[in-house]
Motif scaffolding. Structure first.
Motif, short mmCIF file in Angstrom:
data_model
loop_
_atom_site.label_atom_id
_atom_site.label_comp_id
_atom_site.label_asym_id
_atom_site.label_seq_id
_atom_site.Cartn_x
_atom_site.Cartn_y
_atom_site.Cartn_z
N PRO A 68 0.90 -47.48 25.78
CA PRO A 68 -0.08 -47.57 26.56
C PRO A 68 -1.45 -47.50 25.99
O PRO A 68 -1.70 -46.85 25.17
N ASN A 74 -2.00 -44.72 32.05
CA ASN A 74 -1.85 -46.27 31.80
C ASN A 74 -0.34 -46.49 31.41
O ASN A 74 -0.31 -47.55 30.82
N GLU A 77 1.69 -49.98 31.95
CA GLU A 77 1.67 -51.11 30.72
C GLU A 77 2.75 -51.11 29.97
O GLU A 77 3.12 -52.24 29.36
#
Length: 94
Positions: A68, A74, A77
């Protein structure tokens, strides 16, 4: 005596020259150093224990083929990276 040991050395060198390239190729096939090293270096930039962060990030990167963005969060992702858990049920990947 000398010719026997010389023959043994030569045979050993010849055999090792055939086996060594296969061993090197097999070990490098599972690791993508430039991708994982650069991504994990950026991911672990602000980590308190950088060597541990880079180690676990590298393991996750090898298995998931993604990391990520950013230094924290995050993880959506990269679902594979997000879903890896350690034996205590916590996230394995930093």
């Amino acid at each position: 005596m000398k010719s026997g040991s010389l023959s043994l050395v030569l045979v050993s060198l010849i055999l090792s020259s055939f086996l060594l390239p296969h061993a090197i190729a097999d070990s490098s096939a599972t690791y993508v150093p430039s991708f994982c090293d650069s991504k994990c270096g950026a991911r672990c930039l602000n980590a308190g224990v950088k060597d541990r962060c880079i180690k676990y990030c590298g393991l996750c990167c090898q298995q998931c083929k993604c990391v990520p963005s950013g230094t924290y969060g995050n993880k959506s992702e990269c679902p594979c990276y997000r879903d890896k858990l350690n034996s205590k049920g916590k996230s394995k990947c930093p």
